[in-house]
Scaffold this motif. Structure first.
Motif, mmCIF file in Angstrom:
data_model
loop_
_atom_site.group_PDB
_atom_site.id
_atom_site.type_symbol
_atom_site.label_atom_id
_atom_site.label_comp_id
_atom_site.label_asym_id
_atom_site.label_seq_id
_atom_site.Cartn_x
_atom_site.Cartn_y
_atom_site.Cartn_z
ATOM 1 N N LEU A 22 3.964 -1.834 -5.035
ATOM 2 C CA LEU A 22 4.858 -1.034 -5.668
ATOM 3 C C LEU A 22 4.179 -0.557 -6.952
ATOM 4 N N GLU A 23 3.521 -1.364 -7.698
ATOM 5 C CA GLU A 23 2.597 -0.765 -8.838
ATOM 6 C C GLU A 23 1.785 0.312 -8.535
ATOM 7 N N ASP A 24 0.915 0.090 -7.322
ATOM 8 C CA ASP A 24 0.067 1.127 -7.101
ATOM 9 C C ASP A 24 0.499 2.559 -6.684
ATOM 10 N N ALA A 25 1.923 2.384 -6.245
ATOM 11 C CA ALA A 25 2.393 3.666 -5.922
ATOM 12 C C ALA A 25 2.699 4.612 -7.073
ATOM 13 N N PHE A 26 2.999 3.894 -8.179
ATOM 14 C CA PHE A 26 3.266 4.765 -9.322
ATOM 15 C C PHE A 26 2.103 5.477 -9.916
ATOM 16 N N SER A 27 2.222 6.746 -10.652
ATOM 17 C CA SER A 27 1.089 7.423 -11.084
ATOM 18 C C SER A 27 1.759 8.229 -12.129
ATOM 19 N N GLY A 65 10.147 20.610 -3.256
ATOM 20 C CA GLY A 65 8.536 21.159 -3.376
ATOM 21 C C GLY A 65 7.728 19.850 -4.054
ATOM 22 N N ALA A 66 8.466 18.676 -4.116
ATOM 23 C CA ALA A 66 7.871 17.535 -4.637
ATOM 24 C C ALA A 66 6.964 16.877 -3.741
ATOM 25 N N LYS A 67 6.234 15.837 -4.069
ATOM 26 C CA LYS A 67 5.453 14.958 -3.218
ATOM 27 C C LYS A 67 6.186 13.763 -2.874
ATOM 28 N N HIS A 68 6.557 13.248 -1.897
ATOM 29 C CA HIS A 68 7.071 11.938 -1.622
ATOM 30 C C HIS A 68 6.104 10.882 -1.413
ATOM 31 N N VAL A 69 6.038 10.115 -2.273
ATOM 32 C CA VAL A 69 5.307 8.884 -2.103
ATOM 33 C C VAL A 69 6.254 7.469 -2.105
ATOM 34 N N THR A 70 5.755 6.610 -1.060
ATOM 35 C CA THR A 70 6.421 5.542 -0.482
ATOM 36 C C THR A 70 5.729 4.089 -0.981
ATOM 37 N N ALA A 71 6.606 2.999 -1.237
ATOM 38 C CA ALA A 71 6.052 1.689 -1.059
ATOM 39 C C ALA A 71 6.887 1.006 -0.052
ATOM 40 N N PRO A 72 6.046 0.450 0.824
ATOM 41 C CA PRO A 72 6.625 -0.262 1.884
ATOM 42 C C PRO A 72 7.248 -1.439 1.744
ATOM 43 N N LEU A 73 8.540 -1.658 2.694
ATOM 44 C CA LEU A 73 9.356 -2.797 2.446
ATOM 45 C C LEU A 73 8.780 -3.778 3.793
ATOM 46 N N LEU A 74 8.949 -5.019 3.238
ATOM 47 C CA LEU A 74 7.977 -5.891 4.900
ATOM 48 C C LEU A 74 8.915 -6.705 5.299
ATOM 49 N N MET A 116 0.852 -1.220 0.058
ATOM 50 C CA MET A 116 0.097 0.217 0.018
ATOM 51 C C MET A 116 0.940 1.331 -0.012
ATOM 52 N N ALA A 117 0.671 2.253 -0.880
ATOM 53 C CA ALA A 117 1.569 3.272 -0.781
ATOM 54 C C ALA A 117 0.888 4.482 0.006
ATOM 55 N N SER A 118 1.826 5.333 0.468
ATOM 56 C CA SER A 118 1.211 6.401 1.350
ATOM 57 C C SER A 118 2.030 7.703 0.794
ATOM 58 N N ALA A 119 0.975 8.806 0.848
ATOM 59 C CA ALA A 119 1.605 9.999 0.053
ATOM 60 C C ALA A 119 2.126 10.546 1.360
ATOM 61 N N GLY A 120 3.331 11.385 1.214
ATOM 62 C CA GLY A 120 3.733 12.176 2.168
ATOM 63 C C GLY A 120 2.868 13.190 3.172
ATOM 64 N N LYS A 138 10.909 -5.182 -12.187
ATOM 65 C CA LYS A 138 9.498 -4.722 -12.243
ATOM 66 C C LYS A 138 9.844 -3.095 -12.029
ATOM 67 N N ILE A 139 10.880 -2.278 -11.355
ATOM 68 C CA ILE A 139 10.848 -1.089 -11.147
ATOM 69 C C ILE A 139 11.320 -0.553 -12.633
ATOM 70 N N VAL A 140 12.117 -1.418 -13.353
ATOM 71 C CA VAL A 140 12.371 -0.697 -14.660
ATOM 72 C C VAL A 140 11.031 -0.810 -15.567
ATOM 73 N N ASP A 141 10.321 -1.919 -15.605
ATOM 74 C CA ASP A 141 9.149 -1.757 -16.438
ATOM 75 C C ASP A 141 8.356 -0.727 -15.996
ATOM 76 N N LEU A 142 7.828 -0.386 -14.585
ATOM 77 C CA LEU A 142 6.965 0.380 -14.195
ATOM 78 C C LEU A 142 7.586 1.919 -14.677
ATOM 79 N N ALA A 143 9.006 1.992 -14.315
ATOM 80 C CA ALA A 143 9.517 3.459 -14.717
ATOM 81 C C ALA A 143 9.313 3.815 -16.243
ATOM 82 N N THR A 144 9.353 2.790 -17.153
ATOM 83 C CA THR A 144 9.391 2.850 -18.319
ATOM 84 C C THR A 144 8.024 3.299 -18.766
ATOM 85 N N LYS A 145 7.050 2.539 -18.255
ATOM 86 C CA LYS A 145 5.578 2.853 -18.348
ATOM 87 C C LYS A 145 5.109 4.179 -17.996
#
Ligand SMILES: Cc1ncc(COP(=O)(O)O)c(C=O)c1O
Length: 418
Positions: free
Chosen positions: A182-187, A162-171, A1-5, A213-220
């Motif tokens: 992680l995917e849900d945290a991208f926009s 001045g950017a928004k910090h979005v996070t994806a948890p490490l468990l 689950m992502a959480s915004a700053g 997965k990070i490369v795929d999502l960053a590319t998308k």
């Protein structure tokens, strides 16, 4: 689950700046360490714990710096460079010998071939590389995605930009991300994915599956990957994979590293980054107005260090692995739940098996109880993550063997003192 700053549990804006209202970057910042738990501007938990360690005569396993210097030949090279007059401004890009050595290092260890003239930039530690890169690449309103917990300077710089910090948890227990979260945290607003691998504070080393997965999502999402790999040589039995070496990654990745961690010269603040020419040029533009350049004789010396034989690199990892094992054993004997790290020089423990829910509270009491200082993991998190990591405590094991043995002995007495 992502959480915004949002504000951290330790940010008390009602007691913020002396002027009464926090500066915009303080308001925007989501890093947990800008203010102390008491709300005093400028006193971080690291300072608080170091002060406490000193006043109680404790072993300081809080801040992550080695208590021994790096190789003698690197020190001698710095002295020689100073004696021979390398004492004025270095070129903005860095001393040519160091840029050549960084490019050669990338080729030797990873089969990468950055151009030392256009694709390598020397910085004042990884800290400046992170700051200059984020300031160059992000605009107010952009989103920057990091894992959580996250290294403390990330939140601060993202906030300053001045950017928004979005996070994806490490468990826990292995501190890997849930790939769906992680995917849900991208926009569509994700401008930068700021990866730290090997990861401080958890000690996780991310496998190819996670990196791909990070490369795929960053590319998308057309995001740039900034990969902080300062612990690249400090892994224990697992290979470090630079994300830029994955298919499709190089054109959108800046990789950051530092001599501080590899060579145990954290006070020299020699760092660097590599990446495609257009991204490096953008960062260089910002960097020239931060420090322009620094550490001329140290740069020459680190060029020598990067050329040390393979035995040096395997040696630092195996020495550190031994230190990890000494401390891990002491922590287990003390009754903590121990999460064995695959990399970095940090080990995380769970205080819950000792009946302690709140690691911030224990961190404050630990120096008085047994004479050892550590850092609570919630300070590396936003509020939601702080709740998730409430019972986690981070210890540094980049200390002399005898110091770790003494710390392990002291920690073994903890159960009887609680
Ligand atoms: C993940 C990470 N990045 C960057 C840094 C800072 O590196 P430097 O001392 O080279 O500025 C540290 C230091 O602790 C770190 O842990």
């Amino acid at each position: 689950m992502a959480s915004a700053g949002s504000s951290s549990p330790f940010l008390d804006m009602s007691t913020g700046t002396s002027a009464g209202s926090p500066a915009p970057w303080q308001r925007a910042a989501t890093g947990a360490n800008l203010l102390s738990p008491n709300g005093d501007l400028g006193v971080t938990i690291f300072e608080e714990m170091t002060t406490l360690a000193m006043s109680t005569g404790s072993i300081n396993l809080g801040q992550g710096f080695p208590d021994e210097d790096g190789p003698a030949e690197i020190k001698a090279a710095a002295q020689e460079a100073m004696a021979s007059g390398a004492n004025q401004y270095a070129p903005g890009k860095g001393v040519p010998a160091l840029r050549d050595a960084i490019a050669a290092h990338q080729g030797r260890f990873y089969g990468l071939n950055p151009d030392p003239d256009t694709e390598v930039l020397v910085t004042t530690g990884a800290t400046e590389a992170i700051a200059a890169t984020l300031l160059a690449l992000i605009q107010p309103g952009d989103e920057v995605l990091t894992f959580e917990p996250f290294y403390d300077s990330y939140g601060a710089i993202i906030g300053m930009a001045g950017a928004k910090h979005v996070t994806a948890p490490l468990l826990a227990p292995d501190f890997m991300p849930d790939l769906t979260a992680l995917e849900d945290a991208f926009s569509s607003r994700t401008k930068v994915v700021l990866l730290n691998n090997p990861h401080n504070p958890t000690g996780a080393v991310f496998p190819e599956l996670v990196l791909a997965k990070i490369v795929d999502l960053a590319t998308k999402y057309q995001a740039i990957i900034v990969s902080d790999e300062v612990y690249e040589h400090l892994t224990f039995g697992v290979a470090h994979i630079p994300i830029t070496s994955l298919p499709g990654a190089a054109e959108r990745t800046i990789t950051i590293s530092s001599a501080g961690k590899t060579f145990s010269f954290t006070g020299w603040k020699i760092g660097w980054l590599t990446g495609p020419e257009h991204l490096v040029a953008a960062v260089r533009t910002v960097k020239q107005f931060l420090t322009y350049s620094s550490g001329t004789p140290f740069q020459s010396a680190i060029a020598v260090g990067l050329g040390l034989p393979d035995e040096f690199y395997t040696g630092i990892a195996s020495t550190l692995r031994n230190k990890r094992d000494i401390l891990a054993e002491g922590l287990r004997a003390a009754g903590f739940g121990v999460y064995n790290p695959s990399g970095t020089y940090f080990i995380n423990v769970d205080t819950a098996p000792l009946g302690i829910r709140d690691s911030v509270d224990l961190a404050r009491r630990l120096p008085g109880l047994v004479g050892v200082a550590a850092i609570p993991v919630p300070v590396f998190c936003h509020p939601e993550g702080a709740e998730r990591t409430r019972s986690l405590l981070r210890f540094a094991f980049c200390k002399k063997t005898e110091v770790l043995e003494e710390a392990a002995g002291r920690l073994a007495t903890l159960k009887d003192r609680l």
